[in-house]
Enzyme design. Structure first.
Site, PDB file in Angstrom:
ATOM      1  N   TYR A 134     -14.624   0.304   9.112  1.00  0.00           N
ATOM      2  CA  TYR A 134     -13.277   0.575   9.392  1.00  0.00           C
ATOM      3  C   TYR A 134     -12.809   0.244  10.828  1.00  0.00           C
ATOM      4  O   TYR A 134     -11.717  -0.419  10.946  1.00  0.00           O
ATOM      5  CB  TYR A 134     -12.704   1.723   8.561  1.00  0.00           C
ATOM      6  CG  TYR A 134     -11.506   2.375   9.102  1.00  0.00           C
ATOM      7  CD1 TYR A 134     -10.439   1.860   8.346  1.00  0.00           C
ATOM      8  CD2 TYR A 134     -11.204   3.421   9.997  1.00  0.00           C
ATOM      9  CE1 TYR A 134      -9.183   2.414   8.695  1.00  0.00           C
ATOM     10  CE2 TYR A 134      -9.852   3.904  10.234  1.00  0.00           C
ATOM     11  CZ  TYR A 134      -8.900   3.478   9.366  1.00  0.00           C
ATOM     12  OH  TYR A 134      -7.653   3.961   9.645  1.00  0.00           O
ATOM     13  N   LEU A 183       0.059   7.797   3.609  1.00  0.00           N
ATOM     14  CA  LEU A 183       1.214   7.414   4.745  1.00  0.00           C
ATOM     15  C   LEU A 183       2.266   6.607   3.939  1.00  0.00           C
ATOM     16  O   LEU A 183       3.712   6.941   4.080  1.00  0.00           O
ATOM     17  CB  LEU A 183       0.488   6.403   5.933  1.00  0.00           C
ATOM     18  CG  LEU A 183       1.660   5.701   6.635  1.00  0.00           C
ATOM     19  CD1 LEU A 183       2.524   6.936   7.413  1.00  0.00           C
ATOM     20  CD2 LEU A 183       1.033   5.096   7.688  1.00  0.00           C
ATOM     21  N   GLY A 209       0.726  -1.168   0.145  1.00  0.00           N
ATOM     22  CA  GLY A 209       0.086  -0.037   0.010  1.00  0.00           C
ATOM     23  C   GLY A 209       0.839   1.356  -0.098  1.00  0.00           C
ATOM     24  O   GLY A 209       0.595   2.238   0.569  1.00  0.00           O
TER      25      GLY A 209
HETATM   26  C1  AKB Z   1      -9.924   8.198   8.909  1.00  0.00           C
HETATM   27  O1  AKB Z   1     -10.098   9.238   9.057  1.00  0.00           O
HETATM   28  O2  AKB Z   1     -10.457   6.978   8.564  1.00  0.00           O
HETATM   29  C2  AKB Z   1      -8.375   7.873   9.105  1.00  0.00           C
HETATM   30  C3  AKB Z   1      -8.186   7.467  10.601  1.00  0.00           C
HETATM   31  C4  AKB Z   1      -8.390   8.437  11.765  1.00  0.00           C
HETATM   32  O3  AKB Z   1      -7.823   6.124  10.707  1.00  0.00           O
HETATM   33  N1  AKB Z   1      -7.778   9.163   8.980  1.00  0.00           N
END
Ligand code: AKB
Length: 320
Positions: free
Chosen positions: A142, A13, A8
């Site tokens: 996430y 990053l 990635g």
């Molecule tokens: C997001 O906003 O999804 C990322 C994180 C805080 O992991 N930048």
């Protein structure tokens, strides 16, 4: 030492971490990889492999062929993008990590780095100075994948001895790449709009505080954690780290001193709910104690650095 694989590498990053690793270990020691072949041109200074991390056999072949001894696995779908296709985000974030952990185990890779996030926290987590160990109820796919991933990392360390290390990054802000589907990304985009003399429409409310970090601090934290002696690490899920906390109104004001005509308007959308569920600030005392973590940038030094460098980096032909 064998070579270092960054998975990635084309992301926000990865772009900067790959460069930092090449500067530290030498260009020949680093293999950048990304599923997008097009990003190859960014990595003319080191090795490059096109890799979809969902393809475990392809990953294993790269690790074997290049004698990889460290993997930095950065490929993920971030919070806001993940909500648009939750099952795909879960698949990529979890299968990708498990493939990396399995290959690291099989090929006895020395160390693995995997980023977690403040997204592991949720609406019922303590929002101020959120501790290292605390209640977590993530409400994005996430965040759920990052929390599960943290426990997988700990499991592979405890059960198989895979030396996997992790950081719960706050929102990362740099000027060398564009934002990639996160909730904190407004704080990257805002500098571009200022440099282009455009009005900025913010998708969060003006008083929404979030933990953030300048990219150089995030890179230093990552290299420092990976250099730390194994015995000094008390956390095998993921470390809290803190840089700064600010609201959209505060970052706007810090930019105003460089671009006095810059304008902002607020149009909160679905990302407001995500931001409201995350901490306002982070307690990183365990990282400070275990591996001497300390950030260098605050909001004003970050803004000064970005405003100075971003327009030339992106060839924006503007006058302030
Ligand atoms: C997001 O906003 O999804 C990322 C994180 C805080 O992991 N930048």
């Amino acid at each position: 030492m064998g070579k270092i694989l960054v998975i990635g590498a084309g992301g926000q990053l990865g772009t900067e971490l790959t460069k930092a690793l090449a500067e530290k270990y030498g260009n020949n020691a680093v293999i950048a990889s990304d599923f997008q072949d097009a990003v190859k041109q960014k990595f003319s200074y080191c090795g490059f492999e096109t890799l979809n991390v969902m393809d475990k056999a392809a990953l294993a072949l790269i690790v074997e062929t290049h004698r990889i001894s460290q993997i930095y696995h950065l490929a993920a779908i971030l919070s806001a993008a993940g909500e648009k296709n939750p099952l795909h985000a879960w698949d990529l974030n979890m299968v990708g990590l498990l493939n990396v952990l399995e290959v690291a185990k099989t090929y006895k890779v020395d160390k693995v780095f995997w980023p977690s996030s403040i997204a592991v926290f949720g609406p019922n987590t303590i929002h101020e100075q959120t501790p290292q160990q605390t209640f977590k109820d993530p409400n994005t796919v996430y965040g759920i994948s990052k929390l599960a991933g943290e426990h997988w990392c700990e499991y592979y360390y405890n059960t198989y001895g895979v030396d996997v290390r992790s950081i719960r990054y706050p929102g990362l802000i740099g000027y060398k790449s564009l934002p990639g589907g996160g909730t904190t990304d407004y704080a990257v985009d805002i500098y571009h709009k200022a440099a282009l003399s455009q009005k900025f429409t913010c998708f969060l409310k003006e008083e929404t505080y979030l933990p953030m970090m300048y990219m150089d601090d995030a890179i230093n934290a990552t290299l420092q954690l990976m250099d730390a002696a194994k015995e000094s690490l008390s956390i095998r899920t993921s470390y809290n780290i803190s840089g700064m906390s600010f609201s959209p109104k505060e970052i706007y004001q810090s930019i105003l001193s460089f671009y006095p005509n810059f304008e902002i308007e607020y149009q909160p959308d679905f990302r407001q709910q995500i931001a409201d569920s995350w901490p306002n600030s982070i307690d990183d005392s365990v990282a400070r104690k275990d591996w001497n973590w300390k950030p260098a940038y605050d909001l004003s030094s970050m803004t000064a650095t970005i405003v100075k460098n971003l327009p030339a980096y992106f060839n924006y032909n503007t006058t302030k």
